[in-house]
Scaffold this active site. Structure first.
Site, short mmCIF file in Angstrom:
data_model
loop_
_atom_site.label_atom_id
_atom_site.label_comp_id
_atom_site.label_asym_id
_atom_site.label_seq_id
_atom_site.Cartn_x
_atom_site.Cartn_y
_atom_site.Cartn_z
N VAL A 1 6.88 4.71 -6.93
CA VAL A 1 6.04 4.37 -8.08
C VAL A 1 4.56 4.48 -7.67
CG1 VAL A 1 5.34 2.52 -9.66
CG2 VAL A 1 7.78 2.89 -9.17
N LYS B 1 9.93 9.64 2.00
CA LYS B 1 9.61 8.73 0.89
C LYS B 1 8.10 8.53 0.92
CE LYS B 1 10.61 3.91 -0.40
NZ LYS B 1 11.42 2.72 -0.07
N ASP C 1 6.51 -7.86 4.15
CA ASP C 1 7.01 -6.69 3.41
C ASP C 1 6.82 -6.87 1.91
OD1 ASP C 1 8.22 -4.46 2.41
OD2 ASP C 1 10.10 -4.70 3.53
N LYS D 1 13.76 -5.17 -8.64
CA LYS D 1 15.15 -5.30 -8.21
C LYS D 1 15.43 -6.73 -7.73
CE LYS D 1 14.30 -0.71 -7.08
NZ LYS D 1 13.01 -0.58 -6.44
N GLU E 1 9.23 9.47 -11.40
CA GLU E 1 9.18 9.48 -9.93
C GLU E 1 10.41 10.17 -9.33
OE1 GLU E 1 10.88 6.72 -7.66
OE2 GLU E 1 11.04 5.10 -9.12
N SER F 1 5.90 -4.36 -1.44
CA SER F 1 5.77 -2.96 -1.83
C SER F 1 4.33 -2.60 -2.19
CB SER F 1 6.66 -2.67 -3.03
OG SER F 1 6.47 -1.34 -3.45
N ALA F 2 3.92 -1.42 -1.75
CA ALA F 2 2.60 -0.91 -2.11
C ALA F 2 2.52 -0.60 -3.60
CB ALA F 2 2.27 0.34 -1.29
N ASP F 3 3.67 -0.64 -4.30
CA ASP F 3 3.64 -0.44 -5.76
C ASP F 3 2.72 -1.48 -6.42
OD1 ASP F 3 5.57 1.49 -5.39
OD2 ASP F 3 7.18 0.41 -6.41
N1 PSU Z 1 13.82 2.21 -9.27
C1 PSU Z 1 15.13 2.44 -9.07
N2 PSU Z 1 15.51 2.91 -7.82
C2 PSU Z 1 14.59 3.14 -6.82
C3 PSU Z 1 13.21 2.87 -7.08
C4 PSU Z 1 12.87 2.42 -8.32
O1 PSU Z 1 15.97 2.25 -9.96
O2 PSU Z 1 14.96 3.55 -5.73
C5 PSU Z 1 12.18 3.14 -5.97
C6 PSU Z 1 10.78 3.36 -6.55
O3 PSU Z 1 10.31 4.61 -6.09
C7 PSU Z 1 9.94 2.24 -5.97
C8 PSU Z 1 10.62 2.06 -4.64
O4 PSU Z 1 8.57 2.58 -5.87
O5 PSU Z 1 12.01 2.07 -5.05
C9 PSU Z 1 10.21 0.78 -3.95
O6 PSU Z 1 10.31 0.99 -2.58
P1 PSU Z 1 9.60 -0.02 -1.54
O7 PSU Z 1 10.29 -1.35 -1.77
O8 PSU Z 1 9.87 0.55 -0.18
O9 PSU Z 1 8.14 -0.02 -1.88
MN MN Z 2 8.38 -2.23 1.87
#
Ligand code: PSU
Ligand code: MN
Length: 337
Positions: free
Chosen positions: A139, A119, A171, A192, A57, A173-175
């Protein structure tokens, strides 16, 4: 990778395996991807030969890590995939096209501040293409593209998940939902620690996404080897992971998460971790950040508070995940021949 060739041919009514790499990249007959997706020559060749490929990614490069380390990490991931025998396919949207297999120069352009790359999650891809907006894929965005072209494995640092306070903010993630409908195996060091880990595991359960700890029965804590949450399943080697994924696909349309903990000697010190986490959460509350900015802001504060130590850990873990993904991709390619 017979099953991939099959899924591609049923999608487009043509067998990509019958085409040479050059024909593949310039395909025009009945191919809805024509012109919208550009494959690097080596990715096209690997797809034609049913070789092992690992999708990488770009949100981690553009929004997740600070310059200039971001591009170094991208290069190290690329090299780690090659070293273990697969072809890397770094994915992003550049000049109105989805690129699968960004070159070092293209990646530099995508990460450059003037490019103002957005993003992009899976829902943003069509909009970005229609408006010629450059963007890095999360992702969710990356697996959507990977699956569309026939790549079954991706590596990242941490999967997105349910944010703390999601009961109010919604909130999540769409992941997670992307993994529930996209049959791609994602190697990550858990989610995380800025997230609500317990809630994320519950959602993956509801969504039917299997999680296998890699040589562990503890869910990794991204910057830390363990989050303290137990896992039901642990797999021991790349062959077993590949087998589990291919067998899972017989019964389910979802992807799979392989949770690979950071090596213990590389993890962030527990005290530094807890203090940085507290500071990052406080800052994000104070700033009132919402939506897609939340994760980048939290990661940046973690880096500032830990004097860059969190960035080093992030680097180590994502490179290790790229290496493991490469070994798994090879086993999948072998098993499916
Ligand atoms: N892994 C990392 N750093 C990042 C990400 C993953 O070590 O920044 C990114 C990935 O692209 C993941 C995104 O899909 O963080 C999640 O963002 P959000 O919480 O807005 O869905
Ligand atoms: Mn989000």
């Amino acid at each position: 990778m017979a099953w991939m060739a099959r899924s591609r041919s049923s999608d487009h009514g043509i067998s990509f395996n019958e085409l040479t790499p050059k024909q593949y990249t310039s395909l025009s007959v009945n191919n809805p991807l024509n012109g919208q997706v550009v494959l690097s020559d080596e990715v096209a060749t690997a797809l034609n030969e049913a070789g092992a490929i690992v999708a990488l990614e770009t949100t981690i490069v553009v929004q997740g890590l600070p310059a200039p380390i971001n591009l170094e990490v991208a290069r190290e991931c690329d090299q780690a995939v090659r070293k273990h025998g697969s072809i890397p396919a770094t994915i992003g949207v550049l000049d109105g096209k989805v690129v699968v297999g960004l070159s070092a120069v293209q990646l530099e352009e995508l990460a450059c501040a003037q490019t103002k790359a957005a993003k992009l999650s899976s829902r943003d891809l069509g909009l970005a293409l229609a408006t010629s907006t450059n963007g890095a894929t999360t992702v969710a965005g990356t697996i959507a593209v990977a699956h569309r072209v026939g790549i079954a494995v991706m590596a990242t640092g941490g999967l997105g998940g349910v944010h703390r306070g999601a009961a109010q903010s919604f909130d999540e993630s769409a992941d997670l939902t992307a993994l529930s409908r996209t049959p791609v195996l994602v190697v990550a060091s858990g989610v995380k620690s800025i997230l609500d880990i317990g809630a994320t595991l519950e959602r993956l359960d509801s969504l039917g996404v299997p999680i296998a700890g890699y040589r562990t029965k503890e869910f990794p804590g991204f910057y830390r080897a363990s989050s303290g949450f137990a896992l039901d399943w642990s797999l021991e080697d790349p062959t077993q992971v590949a087998r589990a994924f291919l067998l899972h696909r017989l019964f389910s349309p979802t992807g799979m998460l392989v949770a690979n903990p950071v090596a213990e000697h590389q993890q962030l010190d527990a005290q530094v971790h807890d203090n940085a986490l507290e500071s990052a959460l406080a800052l994000s509350n104070h700033l009132g950040v919402t939506g897609k900015d939340v994760t980048p802001v939290l990661l940046a504060e973690f880096a500032r508070f830990s004097a860059g130590k969190s960035v080093q850990v992030n680097r180590d873990l994502v490179v290790a995940n790229a290496a493991l993904a490469s070994k798994i991709a090879q086993e999948i390619a072998k098993a499916d021949q």
